[in-house]
Design a protein around this motif. Structure first.
Motif, PDB file in Angstrom:
ATOM      1  N   GLY A   1      -2.615  -0.099  -9.395  1.00  0.00           N
ATOM      2  CA  GLY A   1      -3.662  -1.085  -8.572  1.00  0.00           C
ATOM      3  C   GLY A   1      -4.813  -1.134  -9.215  1.00  0.00           C
ATOM      4  O   GLY A   1      -5.883  -1.971  -8.887  1.00  0.00           O
TER       5      GLY A   1
ATOM      6  N   ASP B   1       3.038   5.449 -12.090  1.00  0.00           N
ATOM      7  CA  ASP B   1       2.737   4.715 -11.029  1.00  0.00           C
ATOM      8  C   ASP B   1       3.242   5.096  -9.703  1.00  0.00           C
ATOM      9  O   ASP B   1       4.522   4.777  -9.523  1.00  0.00           O
ATOM     10  CB  ASP B   1       2.946   3.201 -11.229  1.00  0.00           C
ATOM     11  CG  ASP B   1       2.348   2.292 -10.361  1.00  0.00           C
ATOM     12  OD1 ASP B   1       1.783   2.670  -9.430  1.00  0.00           O
ATOM     13  OD2 ASP B   1       2.653   1.091 -10.302  1.00  0.00           O
TER      14      ASP B   1
ATOM     15  N   THR C   1       3.245  -7.177   4.777  1.00  0.00           N
ATOM     16  CA  THR C   1       2.088  -7.618   3.649  1.00  0.00           C
ATOM     17  C   THR C   1       3.151  -8.486   2.599  1.00  0.00           C
ATOM     18  O   THR C   1       3.001  -9.695   2.101  1.00  0.00           O
ATOM     19  CB  THR C   1       1.573  -6.432   3.104  1.00  0.00           C
ATOM     20  OG1 THR C   1       2.944  -5.396   2.673  1.00  0.00           O
ATOM     21  CG2 THR C   1       0.706  -5.731   3.846  1.00  0.00           C
TER      22      THR C   1
ATOM     23  N   LEU D   1       4.568   5.786  -5.833  1.00  0.00           N
ATOM     24  CA  LEU D   1       5.110   4.800  -4.871  1.00  0.00           C
ATOM     25  C   LEU D   1       4.543   5.336  -3.166  1.00  0.00           C
ATOM     26  O   LEU D   1       4.143   6.422  -2.976  1.00  0.00           O
ATOM     27  CB  LEU D   1       6.760   4.955  -4.770  1.00  0.00           C
ATOM     28  CG  LEU D   1       7.580   4.783  -5.838  1.00  0.00           C
ATOM     29  CD1 LEU D   1       9.107   4.949  -5.782  1.00  0.00           C
ATOM     30  CD2 LEU D   1       7.325   3.378  -6.477  1.00  0.00           C
TER      31      LEU D   1
ATOM     32  N   ALA E   1       8.916   2.816  -1.282  1.00  0.00           N
ATOM     33  CA  ALA E   1       9.159   1.257  -1.601  1.00  0.00           C
ATOM     34  C   ALA E   1       7.643   0.609  -2.277  1.00  0.00           C
ATOM     35  O   ALA E   1       6.666   0.784  -1.592  1.00  0.00           O
ATOM     36  CB  ALA E   1       9.374   0.391  -0.484  1.00  0.00           C
TER      37      ALA E   1
ATOM     38  N   SER F   1      -1.092  -3.774   1.248  1.00  0.00           N
ATOM     39  CA  SER F   1      -1.970  -2.958   2.076  1.00  0.00           C
ATOM     40  C   SER F   1      -3.245  -2.412   1.254  1.00  0.00           C
ATOM     41  O   SER F   1      -3.052  -2.150   0.087  1.00  0.00           O
ATOM     42  CB  SER F   1      -1.090  -1.715   2.479  1.00  0.00           C
ATOM     43  OG  SER F   1      -0.613  -0.889   1.422  1.00  0.00           O
TER      44      SER F   1
ATOM     45  N   LEU G   1       1.769  13.695  -8.835  1.00  0.00           N
ATOM     46  CA  LEU G   1       0.588  13.954  -8.255  1.00  0.00           C
ATOM     47  C   LEU G   1       0.914  14.914  -6.938  1.00  0.00           C
ATOM     48  O   LEU G   1       1.891  15.036  -6.432  1.00  0.00           O
ATOM     49  CB  LEU G   1      -0.079  12.602  -7.536  1.00  0.00           C
ATOM     50  CG  LEU G   1      -0.653  11.901  -8.446  1.00  0.00           C
ATOM     51  CD1 LEU G   1      -1.104  10.473  -7.916  1.00  0.00           C
ATOM     52  CD2 LEU G   1      -1.738  12.366  -9.060  1.00  0.00           C
TER      53      LEU G   1
ATOM     54  N   VAL H   1      -8.845   3.118  -2.671  1.00  0.00           N
ATOM     55  CA  VAL H   1      -8.212   3.215  -3.752  1.00  0.00           C
ATOM     56  C   VAL H   1      -7.756   1.848  -4.070  1.00  0.00           C
ATOM     57  O   VAL H   1      -7.904   1.502  -5.574  1.00  0.00           O
ATOM     58  CB  VAL H   1      -6.896   4.078  -3.674  1.00  0.00           C
ATOM     59  CG1 VAL H   1      -6.055   4.186  -5.057  1.00  0.00           C
ATOM     60  CG2 VAL H   1      -7.477   5.623  -3.277  1.00  0.00           C
TER      61      VAL H   1
ATOM     62  N   VAL I   1       0.661  12.092  -1.596  1.00  0.00           N
ATOM     63  CA  VAL I   1       1.541  10.954  -1.312  1.00  0.00           C
ATOM     64  C   VAL I   1       0.832   9.791  -0.422  1.00  0.00           C
ATOM     65  O   VAL I   1       0.138  10.162   0.399  1.00  0.00           O
ATOM     66  CB  VAL I   1       2.860  11.671  -0.901  1.00  0.00           C
ATOM     67  CG1 VAL I   1       2.601  12.136   0.620  1.00  0.00           C
ATOM     68  CG2 VAL I   1       3.937  10.362  -0.564  1.00  0.00           C
TER      69      VAL I   1
ATOM     70  N   GLY J   1       9.195  -5.199   0.004  1.00  0.00           N
ATOM     71  CA  GLY J   1       9.346  -3.918  -0.739  1.00  0.00           C
ATOM     72  C   GLY J   1      10.722  -3.801  -1.284  1.00  0.00           C
ATOM     73  O   GLY J   1      11.789  -4.424  -0.796  1.00  0.00           O
TER      74      GLY J   1
ATOM     75  N   ILE K   1      -5.317   0.670   0.283  1.00  0.00           N
ATOM     76  CA  ILE K   1      -5.063   2.072   0.098  1.00  0.00           C
ATOM     77  C   ILE K   1      -6.271   3.201   0.246  1.00  0.00           C
ATOM     78  O   ILE K   1      -7.219   2.616  -0.615  1.00  0.00           O
ATOM     79  CB  ILE K   1      -4.192   2.601  -1.287  1.00  0.00           C
ATOM     80  CG1 ILE K   1      -2.969   1.502  -1.207  1.00  0.00           C
ATOM     81  CG2 ILE K   1      -4.006   3.812  -1.338  1.00  0.00           C
ATOM     82  CD1 ILE K   1      -2.185   1.644  -2.677  1.00  0.00           C
TER      83      ILE K   1
ATOM     84  N   ARG L   1       8.982  -0.237 -14.058  1.00  0.00           N
ATOM     85  CA  ARG L   1       7.739   0.338 -13.907  1.00  0.00           C
ATOM     86  C   ARG L   1       7.628   1.646 -14.639  1.00  0.00           C
ATOM     87  O   ARG L   1       8.515   2.618 -14.643  1.00  0.00           O
ATOM     88  CB  ARG L   1       7.683   0.532 -12.322  1.00  0.00           C
ATOM     89  CG  ARG L   1       6.565   1.260 -11.751  1.00  0.00           C
ATOM     90  CD  ARG L   1       6.636   1.351 -10.253  1.00  0.00           C
ATOM     91  NE  ARG L   1       5.893   1.906  -9.172  1.00  0.00           N
ATOM     92  CZ  ARG L   1       4.919   1.172  -8.466  1.00  0.00           C
ATOM     93  NH1 ARG L   1       5.032  -0.037  -8.412  1.00  0.00           N
ATOM     94  NH2 ARG L   1       4.025   1.795  -7.800  1.00  0.00           N
TER      95      ARG L   1
HETATM   96  O1  TXA Z   1       1.479  -3.722   1.201  1.00  0.00           O
HETATM   97  C1  TXA Z   1       1.884  -2.637   0.313  1.00  0.00           C
HETATM   98  O2  TXA Z   1       1.573  -1.470   0.079  1.00  0.00           O
HETATM   99  C2  TXA Z   1       3.491  -3.032  -0.327  1.00  0.00           C
HETATM  100  C3  TXA Z   1       4.593  -2.852   0.693  1.00  0.00           C
HETATM  101  C4  TXA Z   1       5.927  -3.020   0.111  1.00  0.00           C
HETATM  102  O3  TXA Z   1       4.458  -1.531   1.382  1.00  0.00           O
HETATM  103  N1  TXA Z   1       3.579  -1.799  -1.500  1.00  0.00           N
HETATM  104  C5  TXA Z   1       2.906  -1.836  -2.681  1.00  0.00           C
HETATM  105  O4  TXA Z   1       3.474  -0.996  -3.314  1.00  0.00           O
HETATM  106  O5  TXA Z   1       2.009  -2.812  -2.821  1.00  0.00           O
HETATM  107  P1  TXA Z   1       3.136  -0.875  -5.096  1.00  0.00           P
HETATM  108  O6  TXA Z   1       4.129   0.014  -5.417  1.00  0.00           O
HETATM  109  O7  TXA Z   1       3.028  -2.231  -5.298  1.00  0.00           O
HETATM  110  O8  TXA Z   1       1.518  -0.239  -5.045  1.00  0.00           O
HETATM  111  C6  TXA Z   1       1.488   1.139  -4.828  1.00  0.00           C
HETATM  112  C7  TXA Z   1       0.214   1.890  -5.222  1.00  0.00           C
HETATM  113  C8  TXA Z   1       0.279   2.271  -6.662  1.00  0.00           C
HETATM  114  O9  TXA Z   1       0.019   1.595  -7.750  1.00  0.00           O
HETATM  115  C9  TXA Z   1      -1.156   3.165  -6.424  1.00  0.00           C
HETATM  116  O10 TXA Z   1      -2.056   2.490  -6.725  1.00  0.00           O
HETATM  117  C10 TXA Z   1      -1.034   3.349  -5.118  1.00  0.00           C
HETATM  118  O11 TXA Z   1      -0.111   2.822  -4.360  1.00  0.00           O
HETATM  119  N2  TXA Z   1      -0.398   5.141  -4.834  1.00  0.00           N
HETATM  120  C11 TXA Z   1       0.689   5.447  -4.260  1.00  0.00           C
HETATM  121  N3  TXA Z   1       0.790   6.630  -4.159  1.00  0.00           N
HETATM  122  C12 TXA Z   1      -0.445   7.104  -4.521  1.00  0.00           C
HETATM  123  C13 TXA Z   1      -1.317   8.412  -4.531  1.00  0.00           C
HETATM  124  N4  TXA Z   1      -0.455   9.618  -4.378  1.00  0.00           N
HETATM  125  N5  TXA Z   1      -2.372   8.485  -4.856  1.00  0.00           N
HETATM  126  C14 TXA Z   1      -3.163   7.422  -5.165  1.00  0.00           C
HETATM  127  N6  TXA Z   1      -2.510   6.401  -5.166  1.00  0.00           N
HETATM  128  C15 TXA Z   1      -1.430   5.967  -4.718  1.00  0.00           C
END
Ligand code: TXA
Ligand code: MG
Length: 320
Positions: free
Chosen positions: A215, A55, A28, A57, A134, A173, A108, A186, A111, A31, A175, A51
């Motif tokens: 997000g 927010d 995608t 990970l 990441a 990705s 939270l 999400v 994960v 990371g 979510i 960050r």
């Molecule tokens: O494609 C991707 O997902 C990339 C590559 C590196 O894997 N990663 C990515 O991570 O976009 P990041 O940190 O930019 O976005 C992560 C988002 C958070 O902002 C949140 O919206 C969601 O993932 N997230 C993570 N853990 C969560 C949780 N326990 N509950 C709800 N949302 C969660």
């Protein structure tokens, strides 16, 4: 994988084990990785990215067997999603086990986990012998990186960058969470609601738990320059002769100082692959502002418009 590449992955894996930060390619975006089981290492991610700690990970794994120790999930439906979409651009949010520290999940009790479809990423996780937390490897709120160059430019403080060329998908990705009724989205991403509906029913009700995650913020993925979307009233006042245009259909390009054809033939996947890279290139170029062509909001077009609207949000306000 070449012997030289294997050596670089070993070096990077050593650094992960030592609590350092390694940027690595996924299918995608790139990371910014740290040992997910080492809270001090994970804290460095928040520091380098600037960050906010609210927010959470995403934790990256290379083996489905890890789900049993990282989560308390025993839900067959999650495993059906893994089977259908992993390795790949789907993050599934599950109840976390005690192995995952609060810093990873922003307190939270869930994960987000995914298995990336990228040989270098998978080799790094295996070689490090630990799951890797990441986020995208950019400063908070900025455009996600789709090449090692983007990471080098925007996060010069990272301990190591594994260069895997340009990413193949270019947008983050999807979510999802699981509810009694099925899956909730999400964050929209490369895997569409229709793709997921082939496996589980879609639950349209909003996520019940209060969740503040970027997000979901209105402004995100932003270039430094004013950024507009075609069709948006704010784009009307743009001086074309000083602006860059990111093209989808090839029909609206005339008069702009610089044009990047992110898609040649109005192809949504092609646009997704090149969009962030086009935004980075425009930001680095001499243009004063950037206009990106809107796309139809179907399939992956939903995720693309989500990113474009968040990138444009700050430019729509008088003093944002
Ligand atoms: O494609 C991707 O997902 C990339 C590559 C590196 O894997 N990663 C990515 O991570 O976009 P990041 O940190 O930019 O976005 C992560 C988002 C958070 O902002 C949140 O919206 C969601 O993932 N997230 C993570 N853990 C969560 C949780 N326990 N509950 C709800 N949302 C969660
Ligand atoms: Mg991000």
């Amino acid at each position: 994988m070449s012997p030289a590449e294997s050596i670089r992955i070993k070096e990077a894996a050593d650094l992960i084990r030592q609590g350092k930060l390694v940027a690595f390619p996924t299918e995608t975006v790139y990371g910014l990785g740290a040992n997910a089981l080492d809270p001090l290492a994970v804290a460095k991610i928040f520091e380098l990215k600037e960050r906010p700690t609210f927010d959470p990970l995403i934790v990256h794994v290379a083996d489905i067997g890890d789900i049993e120790r990282l989560t308390t999930c025993r839900d067959d439906r999650a495993y059906r999603l893994f089977e259908a979409f992993w390795p790949g651009p789907l993050t599934v949010v599950l109840p976390k086990s005690e192995l995952i520290g609060d810093i990873v999940t922003s307190g939270l009790d869930t994960v987000g986990i995914r298995m990336p479809a990228n040989e270098i990423a998978l080799a790094l996780i295996r070689e490090a012998g630990t799951p890797i937390a990441a986020p995208s490897a950019n400063k908070f709120g900025r455009i996600s990186p789709t090449s090692a160059h983007h990471v080098r430019k925007n996060l010069p403080g990272v301990d190591y960058i594994l260069d895997g060329g340009s990413t193949s998908i270019g947008i983050e990705s999807t979510i999802v969470t699981l509810s009694d009724a099925g899956f909730r989205i999400v964050r929209n991403g490369f895997i569409t609601r229709e793709d997921l509906e082939a496996v589980l029913p879609f639950d349209p009700s909003p996520e019940a738990r209060s969740l503040v995650a970027p997000g979901m913020l209105k402004s995100h993925y932003s270039p430094r320059k004013p950024f507009y979307i075609t069709g948006d009233p704010a784009s009307k006042g743009v001086d074309k002769a000083r602006s860059g245009f990111i093209s989808f259909s090839g029909t609206l390009e005339s008069g702009y100082a610089k044009v990047i054809r992110a898609s040649e033939r109005a192809d949504l996947k092609e646009y997704a692959v090149s969009l962030f890279s086009a935004m980075h290139e425009m930001d680095e170029s001499g243009v004063d502002s950037i206009v990106a062509e809107a796309v139809p909001e179907t399939g992956i077009g939903i995720a693309i418009m989500d990113r474009l609207k968040k990138a444009a949000y700050a430019s729509q306000k008088p003093e944002a």
